[in-house]
Design an enzyme around this catalytic site. Structure first.
Site, PDB file in Angstrom:
ATOM      1  N   GLY A   1      42.951  -4.942 -13.818  1.00 16.59           N
ATOM      2  CA  GLY A   1      41.961  -4.126 -14.507  1.00 16.59           C
ATOM      3  C   GLY A   1      42.828  -3.172 -15.579  1.00 16.59           C
ATOM      4  O   GLY A   1      42.601  -2.148 -15.774  1.00 16.59           O
TER       5      GLY A   1
ATOM      6  N   SER B   1      34.179   1.662  -5.393  1.00 14.09           N
ATOM      7  CA  SER B   1      33.618   2.941  -5.875  1.00 14.09           C
ATOM      8  C   SER B   1      32.651   3.312  -5.057  1.00 14.09           C
ATOM      9  O   SER B   1      32.110   2.917  -4.062  1.00 14.09           O
ATOM     10  CB  SER B   1      33.198   2.915  -7.230  1.00 14.09           C
ATOM     11  OG  SER B   1      32.042   2.585  -7.201  1.00 14.09           O
ATOM     12  N   SER B   2      32.182   4.844  -5.191  1.00 16.41           N
ATOM     13  CA  SER B   2      31.339   5.423  -4.223  1.00 16.41           C
ATOM     14  C   SER B   2      29.885   4.667  -4.280  1.00 16.41           C
ATOM     15  O   SER B   2      29.246   5.368  -3.248  1.00 16.41           O
ATOM     16  CB  SER B   2      31.263   6.957  -4.699  1.00 16.41           C
ATOM     17  OG  SER B   2      30.673   7.036  -6.066  1.00 16.41           O
ATOM     18  N   CYS B   3      29.662   3.886  -5.016  1.00 20.75           N
ATOM     19  CA  CYS B   3      28.296   3.259  -4.935  1.00 20.75           C
ATOM     20  C   CYS B   3      28.332   2.522  -3.819  1.00 20.75           C
ATOM     21  O   CYS B   3      27.211   1.883  -3.305  1.00 20.75           O
ATOM     22  CB  CYS B   3      28.272   2.470  -6.379  1.00 20.75           C
ATOM     23  SG  CYS B   3      29.308   1.260  -6.468  1.00 20.75           S
TER      24      CYS B   3
ATOM     25  N   TYR C   1      26.551  -4.189  -8.137  1.00 24.56           N
ATOM     26  CA  TYR C   1      27.838  -3.951  -8.248  1.00 24.56           C
ATOM     27  C   TYR C   1      28.551  -3.600  -6.944  1.00 24.56           C
ATOM     28  O   TYR C   1      29.716  -3.836  -6.550  1.00 24.56           O
ATOM     29  CB  TYR C   1      28.077  -2.786  -9.233  1.00 24.56           C
ATOM     30  CG  TYR C   1      29.418  -2.081  -9.553  1.00 24.56           C
ATOM     31  CD1 TYR C   1      30.252  -2.926 -10.047  1.00 24.56           C
ATOM     32  CD2 TYR C   1      29.609  -0.814  -8.979  1.00 24.56           C
ATOM     33  CE1 TYR C   1      31.663  -2.309 -10.516  1.00 24.56           C
ATOM     34  CE2 TYR C   1      30.862  -0.292  -9.330  1.00 24.56           C
ATOM     35  CZ  TYR C   1      31.705  -0.984 -10.116  1.00 24.56           C
ATOM     36  OH  TYR C   1      33.110  -0.461 -10.172  1.00 24.56           O
TER      37      TYR C   1
ATOM     38  N   LYS D   1      31.812  -4.618  -4.367  1.00 23.91           N
ATOM     39  CA  LYS D   1      32.728  -3.725  -3.927  1.00 23.91           C
ATOM     40  C   LYS D   1      32.857  -3.716  -2.335  1.00 23.91           C
ATOM     41  O   LYS D   1      33.870  -3.808  -1.789  1.00 23.91           O
ATOM     42  CB  LYS D   1      32.651  -2.385  -4.359  1.00 23.91           C
ATOM     43  CG  LYS D   1      32.743  -2.220  -5.957  1.00 23.91           C
ATOM     44  CD  LYS D   1      34.357  -2.254  -6.351  1.00 23.91           C
ATOM     45  CE  LYS D   1      34.482  -2.180  -7.816  1.00 23.91           C
ATOM     46  NZ  LYS D   1      35.954  -2.425  -8.126  1.00 23.91           N
TER      47      LYS D   1
ATOM     48  N   HIS E   1      29.749   6.211 -18.708  1.00 19.83           N
ATOM     49  CA  HIS E   1      29.476   7.107 -17.160  1.00 19.83           C
ATOM     50  C   HIS E   1      29.105   8.404 -17.834  1.00 19.83           C
ATOM     51  O   HIS E   1      29.387   8.658 -19.067  1.00 19.83           O
ATOM     52  CB  HIS E   1      30.610   7.210 -16.265  1.00 19.83           C
ATOM     53  CG  HIS E   1      30.946   5.854 -15.516  1.00 19.83           C
ATOM     54  ND1 HIS E   1      31.836   5.086 -15.927  1.00 19.83           N
ATOM     55  CD2 HIS E   1      30.378   5.634 -14.451  1.00 19.83           C
ATOM     56  CE1 HIS E   1      31.849   4.318 -15.082  1.00 19.83           C
ATOM     57  NE2 HIS E   1      31.155   4.321 -14.063  1.00 19.83           N
TER      58      HIS E   1
ATOM     59  N   ARG F   1      28.030  12.666 -26.718  1.00 20.21           N
ATOM     60  CA  ARG F   1      26.654  13.082 -27.352  1.00 20.21           C
ATOM     61  C   ARG F   1      26.740  14.653 -27.914  1.00 20.21           C
ATOM     62  O   ARG F   1      26.401  14.891 -28.967  1.00 20.21           O
ATOM     63  CB  ARG F   1      25.845  13.015 -26.379  1.00 20.21           C
ATOM     64  CG  ARG F   1      24.386  12.872 -27.091  1.00 20.21           C
ATOM     65  CD  ARG F   1      23.278  12.421 -26.081  1.00 20.21           C
ATOM     66  NE  ARG F   1      23.500  11.295 -25.262  1.00 20.21           N
ATOM     67  CZ  ARG F   1      23.200  10.982 -23.835  1.00 20.21           C
ATOM     68  NH1 ARG F   1      22.615  12.031 -23.343  1.00 20.21           N
ATOM     69  NH2 ARG F   1      23.828   9.931 -23.222  1.00 20.21           N
TER      70      ARG F   1
ATOM     71  N   TRP G   1      20.474  12.422 -19.672  1.00 13.56           N
ATOM     72  CA  TRP G   1      19.301  11.512 -18.672  1.00 13.56           C
ATOM     73  C   TRP G   1      18.966  12.314 -17.504  1.00 13.56           C
ATOM     74  O   TRP G   1      19.806  12.734 -16.812  1.00 13.56           O
ATOM     75  CB  TRP G   1      20.051  10.197 -18.539  1.00 13.56           C
ATOM     76  CG  TRP G   1      20.459   9.660 -19.873  1.00 13.56           C
ATOM     77  CD1 TRP G   1      20.117  10.141 -21.247  1.00 13.56           C
ATOM     78  CD2 TRP G   1      21.041   8.206 -19.767  1.00 13.56           C
ATOM     79  NE1 TRP G   1      20.765   8.959 -22.014  1.00 13.56           N
ATOM     80  CE2 TRP G   1      21.504   8.240 -21.262  1.00 13.56           C
ATOM     81  CE3 TRP G   1      21.834   7.449 -19.141  1.00 13.56           C
ATOM     82  CZ2 TRP G   1      22.214   7.054 -21.718  1.00 13.56           C
ATOM     83  CZ3 TRP G   1      22.355   6.468 -19.300  1.00 13.56           C
ATOM     84  CH2 TRP G   1      22.618   6.099 -20.860  1.00 13.56           C
TER      85      TRP G   1
ATOM     86  N   ASP H   1      17.488   8.982 -12.369  1.00 13.89           N
ATOM     87  CA  ASP H   1      18.507   9.897 -11.596  1.00 13.89           C
ATOM     88  C   ASP H   1      19.600   9.097 -10.817  1.00 13.89           C
ATOM     89  O   ASP H   1      20.635   9.533 -10.905  1.00 13.89           O
ATOM     90  CB  ASP H   1      17.740  10.828 -10.534  1.00 13.89           C
ATOM     91  CG  ASP H   1      17.332  11.809 -11.287  1.00 13.89           C
ATOM     92  OD1 ASP H   1      17.732  12.338 -12.515  1.00 13.89           O
ATOM     93  OD2 ASP H   1      16.533  12.851 -10.796  1.00 13.89           O
TER      94      ASP H   1
HETATM   95  O1  GFB Z   1      27.755   8.419 -14.461  1.00 10.94           O
HETATM   96  P1  GFB Z   1      26.605   7.683 -13.908  1.00 10.94           P
HETATM   97  O2  GFB Z   1      25.952   6.808 -14.580  1.00 10.94           O
HETATM   98  O3  GFB Z   1      27.018   7.439 -12.346  1.00 10.94           O
HETATM   99  O4  GFB Z   1      25.540   8.749 -13.734  1.00 10.94           O
HETATM  100  P2  GFB Z   1      26.168   7.178 -11.121  1.00 10.94           P
HETATM  101  C1  GFB Z   1      25.492  10.013 -13.028  1.00 10.94           C
HETATM  102  C2  GFB Z   1      24.154  10.777 -13.239  1.00 10.94           C
HETATM  103  O5  GFB Z   1      24.390  11.368 -14.351  1.00 10.94           O
HETATM  104  C3  GFB Z   1      22.796  10.081 -13.098  1.00 10.94           C
HETATM  105  C4  GFB Z   1      23.099  11.457 -15.269  1.00 10.94           C
HETATM  106  O6  GFB Z   1      21.982  10.934 -12.475  1.00 10.94           O
HETATM  107  C5  GFB Z   1      22.291   9.894 -14.546  1.00 10.94           C
HETATM  108  O7  GFB Z   1      21.126   9.966 -14.776  1.00 10.94           O
HETATM  109  N1  GFB Z   1      23.170  11.313 -16.723  1.00 10.94           N
HETATM  110  C6  GFB Z   1      22.723  12.138 -17.549  1.00 10.94           C
HETATM  111  C7  GFB Z   1      23.885  10.323 -17.422  1.00 10.94           C
HETATM  112  N2  GFB Z   1      23.028  11.865 -18.698  1.00 10.94           N
HETATM  113  C8  GFB Z   1      23.558  10.791 -18.812  1.00 10.94           C
HETATM  114  C9  GFB Z   1      24.170   9.928 -19.642  1.00 10.94           C
HETATM  115  O8  GFB Z   1      24.178  10.176 -20.829  1.00 10.94           O
HETATM  116  N3  GFB Z   1      24.978   8.936 -19.200  1.00 10.94           N
HETATM  117  C10 GFB Z   1      24.894   8.358 -18.088  1.00 10.94           C
HETATM  118  N4  GFB Z   1      25.537   7.267 -17.513  1.00 10.94           N
HETATM  119  N5  GFB Z   1      24.378   9.185 -17.037  1.00 10.94           N
HETATM  120  C11 GFB Z   1      27.714   5.026 -10.896  1.00 10.94           C
HETATM  121  C12 GFB Z   1      27.613   3.730 -11.147  1.00 10.94           C
HETATM  122  O9  GFB Z   1      26.396   5.589 -10.650  1.00 10.94           O
HETATM  123  O10 GFB Z   1      28.766   5.425  -9.856  1.00 10.94           O
HETATM  124  C13 GFB Z   1      29.120   3.081 -11.012  1.00 10.94           C
HETATM  125  O11 GFB Z   1      26.684   3.288 -12.097  1.00 10.94           O
HETATM  126  C14 GFB Z   1      30.174   3.533 -10.139  1.00 10.94           C
HETATM  127  O12 GFB Z   1      29.075   1.757 -11.343  1.00 10.94           O
HETATM  128  C15 GFB Z   1      29.954   5.161 -10.283  1.00 10.94           C
HETATM  129  O13 GFB Z   1      29.896   3.171  -9.039  1.00 10.94           O
HETATM  130  C16 GFB Z   1      30.874   5.769  -9.046  1.00 10.94           C
HETATM  131  O14 GFB Z   1      26.851   7.972 -10.223  1.00 10.94           O
HETATM  132  O15 GFB Z   1      24.664   7.316 -11.312  1.00 10.94           O
END
Ligand code: GFB
Length: 303
Positions: free
Chosen positions: A12, A102-104, A131, A135, A174, A182, A197, A264
């Site tokens: 990685g 990862s925490s997912c 995903y 893991k 992320h 942005r 978002w 969310d």
């Molecule tokens: O970082 P993120 O995609 O990870 O999103 P997850 C976290 C939160 O941020 C969600 C909000 O509630 C999104 O709706 N958010 C707000 C945004 N604005 C944005 C934006 O512009 N971009 C993104 N990406 N989110 C991840 C997994 O889920 O957890 C990964 O997708 C990994 O693969 C990680 O496992 C630990 O916490 O939702």
């Protein structure tokens, strides 16, 4: 025990986690480190002389959008690398391997803070279940390999990681890197508002990538048990709080609009850090400090 002359392999290596791990290993003067990226053939790194220590990091991950739109790609890429890396490590007598999950992997409806004893106690969050399954398979494979082959292979689970070398540009990124980019562009273009978002209510445990790799190295040197170990800050921050912190760091003067039509994901995701703390390791960077360092890196490295 891993020492400065040990043969170390990092998979990685093209990811944020991989790049920073390589930098930190170099800083600590580990002299014999090889690295492999997604497009390279892993088996060639085991011949003629195999590594003694393997850091098994994923090559592909993404934010909530990537997880929703590319679940099969993320699952396949991760599963294939995990199976290949563990099989080769067994075949070529690797002394120790650490697998990064990862925490997912944690079920959707849990009380914070989450401990590895809670794994597999309920359904996964749907936005990232594919995903997460890959893991989880990795964690299970590590534990099974320990049992069947008596190997010192271990796993750990990272909180939501961010920092330099993260993907700042694509829609798959992320939340931290995505919002930094942005708001930075909105500042330059003198826009009145930026869209965030979701509702802003989800809570995450944000971990600076340098803390993550320090934790990985610490566990590689000091942990030899089957139970996965969380590497986290153990502090919950809502997306709303995070967004206003980033607004401050970037210096964006407009307003933030929370777009509730977008997903969310998981409501709460804060990991319990007590195990790694008991083992003698603590995270070092505050969220505020880490956001500043990340924005500095962005300013110096991206236009
Ligand atoms: O970082 P993120 O995609 O990870 O999103 P997850 C976290 C939160 O941020 C969600 C909000 O509630 C999104 O709706 N958010 C707000 C945004 N604005 C944005 C934006 O512009 N971009 C993104 N990406 N989110 C991840 C997994 O889920 O957890 C990964 O997708 C990994 O693969 C990680 O496992 C630990 O916490 O939702």
């Amino acid at each position: 025990m891993m020492n400065k002359d040990s043969r170390i392999l990092v998979t990685g290596a093209g990811t944020m986690e991989g790049i920073v791990l390589l930098e930190v290993l170099k800083k600590y003067d580990y002299k014999n480190v090889s690295s492999v990226t997604a497009s390279q053939n892993l088996s060639q790194y085991f011949k003629p002389e195999p590594p003694e220590f393997v850091f098994l990091l994923g090559d592909s991950s993404g934010g909530i959008k990537a997880n929703i739109e590319k679940p099969a790609t993320l699952m396949t890429d991760n599963l294939l690398r995990i199976l290949e890396a563990v099989s080769l490590s067994l075949e070529f007598g690797v002394k120790k391997l650490i697998f990064l999950a990862s925490s997912c992997v944690y079920p959707k409806h849990l009380e914070d803070p989450m401990t590895p004893q809670m794994l597999m106690t309920g359904p996964l969050e749907t936005t990232n279940s594919a995903y997460a399954m890959a893991k989880l398979a990795g964690i299970e494979l590590i534990q099974s390999t320990r049992k069947e082959y008596n190997k010192n292979f271990i796993s750990c689970i990272s909180a939501n990681c961010f920092g330099p070398y993260d993907d700042f540009i694509s829609e798959d990124s992320h939340v931290v890197s995505s919002l930094i980019r942005r708001m930075h562009l909105a500042k330059l273009k003198k826009l009145d508002s930026v869209s965030v978002w979701g509702s802003g209510n989800p809570v995450r445990d944000f971990l600076y990538v340098e803390d993550l790799v320090e934790g990985l190295i610490y566990l590689m040197k000091n942990y030899n048990e089957s139970t996965p170990v969380n590497i986290a800050s153990s502090k919950g921050t809502s997306i709303k709080e995070l967004s206003y912190k980033i607004k401050e760091v970037v210096g964006f003067k407009g307003t933030l609009n929370f777009d509730k039509s977008l997903p969310d994901g998981m409501k709460h995701k804060v990991l319990d850090n007590s195990h790694i703390n008991e083992l003698g390791w603590n995270s070092n960077f505050s969220l505020d400090n880490a956001l500043e360092l990340t924005y500095d890196w962005h300013l110096k490295n991206l236009v």
